[in-house]
Design an enzyme around this catalytic site. Structure first.
Site, PDB file in Angstrom:
ATOM      1  N   ASP A 228      37.419  13.567  44.056  1.00  0.00           N
ATOM      2  CA  ASP A 228      38.512  12.625  44.330  1.00  0.00           C
ATOM      3  C   ASP A 228      38.079  11.442  45.195  1.00  0.00           C
ATOM      4  OD1 ASP A 228      40.249  14.246  42.872  1.00  0.00           O
ATOM      5  OD2 ASP A 228      40.858  15.395  44.631  1.00  0.00           O
ATOM      6  N   GLU A 229      36.807  11.061  45.086  1.00  0.00           N
ATOM      7  CA  GLU A 229      36.272   9.937  45.866  1.00  0.00           C
ATOM      8  C   GLU A 229      35.871   8.764  44.987  1.00  0.00           C
ATOM      9  OE1 GLU A 229      35.950   9.410  49.040  1.00  0.00           O
ATOM     10  OE2 GLU A 229      36.268  11.351  50.009  1.00  0.00           O
TER      11      GLU A 229
END
Length: 284
Positions: A228-229
């Site tokens: 989720d980066e």
């Protein structure tokens, strides 16, 4: 006279004469510019441009490449030239929750998204019936700790064999390995059911409920090895009340997730998104 639409994306260090050098060469092959968008990132001193242009009948991809050879070499440009007559091919990956996938299929059916779904891939059988009704090949690729490498190898084979341009994780609730994420970097879009960078990982609505947030949201981003980066493409939020349960937040979030993912896919397919380190440049 018949005309042919192409999209050119380019980036390089910012220098005087960039735009003129490209447009002069395009004019020489009688190209007509339909859209032009530019951005100068002052921090990195990088220049980004998206040009949509038509060319007369008989001017093909190779002729355009030859015309642009001089400015590309002179300015050290990284370019992508897209022929819009070829419909992009997409693989949709989904687990059990199908709302985001169904919204994508609908937007393709009505023509808002110009794409062809090459396959639907799932680690569950739940969405096989939907694929059959849509006439789309369905691939059941179950995954566990023992077969993850083999499962991802099968997915890579499918991407190659189907000629897929993009993989969309439409609530596919499995983490892609570092190897696969790196191999398909810039070609995998995920929808995270939270307004990143808050509430990463599992059960973000429950995390949001515990923190008593007044806004929930969804984030579409490119997948990277860091969970989720990845570079963010599109986001949306909605105001919520303290009286709502986690289940209420989940229900409200489904619509947001579906909209955000569809918009991100559309932006990508129209070549309006350019990677800029950990960020994106998005030309509306």
């Amino acid at each position: 006279m018949a005309e042919h639409l192409f999209i050119l994306n380019l980036c390089c260090q910012d220098r005087p004469g960039l735009v003129a050098s490209v447009t002069t060469e395009l004019a020489a092959i009688e190209a007509n510019i339909a859209e032009s968008a530019q951005f100068w990132d002052r921090q990195s001193d990088r220049f980004f441009m998206r040009l949509a242009f038509t060319v007369p009948e008989g001017v093909d991809h190779e002729a355009i490449d030859r015309a642009l050879d001089s400015p590309v070499e002179r300015f050290g440009m990284k370019t992508t030239l897209t022929d819009t007559t070829r419909r992009p091919r997409v693989i949709i990956m989904v687990s059990r929750f199908d709302h985001a996938m169904l919204h994508l299929l609908y937007q393709i059916r009505v023509g808002w998204l110009d794409a062809e779904v090459a396959a639907i891939v799932s680690n569950h059988e739940a969405n096989r019936r939907t694929a059959e009704l849509e006439g789309i090949p369905f691939h059941h690729l179950p995954i566990n700790s023992d077969n993850k490498e083999a499962q991802e190898a099968a997915l890579l084979d499918l991407v190659r064999d189907s000629g897929a341009d993009l993989v969309v994780l439409a609530r596919y609730m499995q983490i892609l390995s570092e190897k696969l994420s790196n191999r398909l970097y810039g070609k995998v879009i995920n929808i995270h059911h939270s307004f990143l960078p808050s509430f990463k990982g599992a059960k973000p609505y429950h995390q949001a409920h515990e923190r008593g947030v007044k806004l929930i949201g969804a984030t579409a981003h490119y997948v990277t090895a860091d969970l989720d980066e990845g570079p963010i493409i599109e986001q949306e939020t909605e105001r919520v009340s303290h009286a709502l349960s986690p289940q209420d937040l989940i229900a409200s979030g489904r619509d947001i997730e579906s909209r955000v993912l569809a918009r991100a896919v559309k932006l990508h397919l129209e070549r309006r998104v350019m990677l800029n380190g950990r960020k994106t440049v998005v030309f509306d």
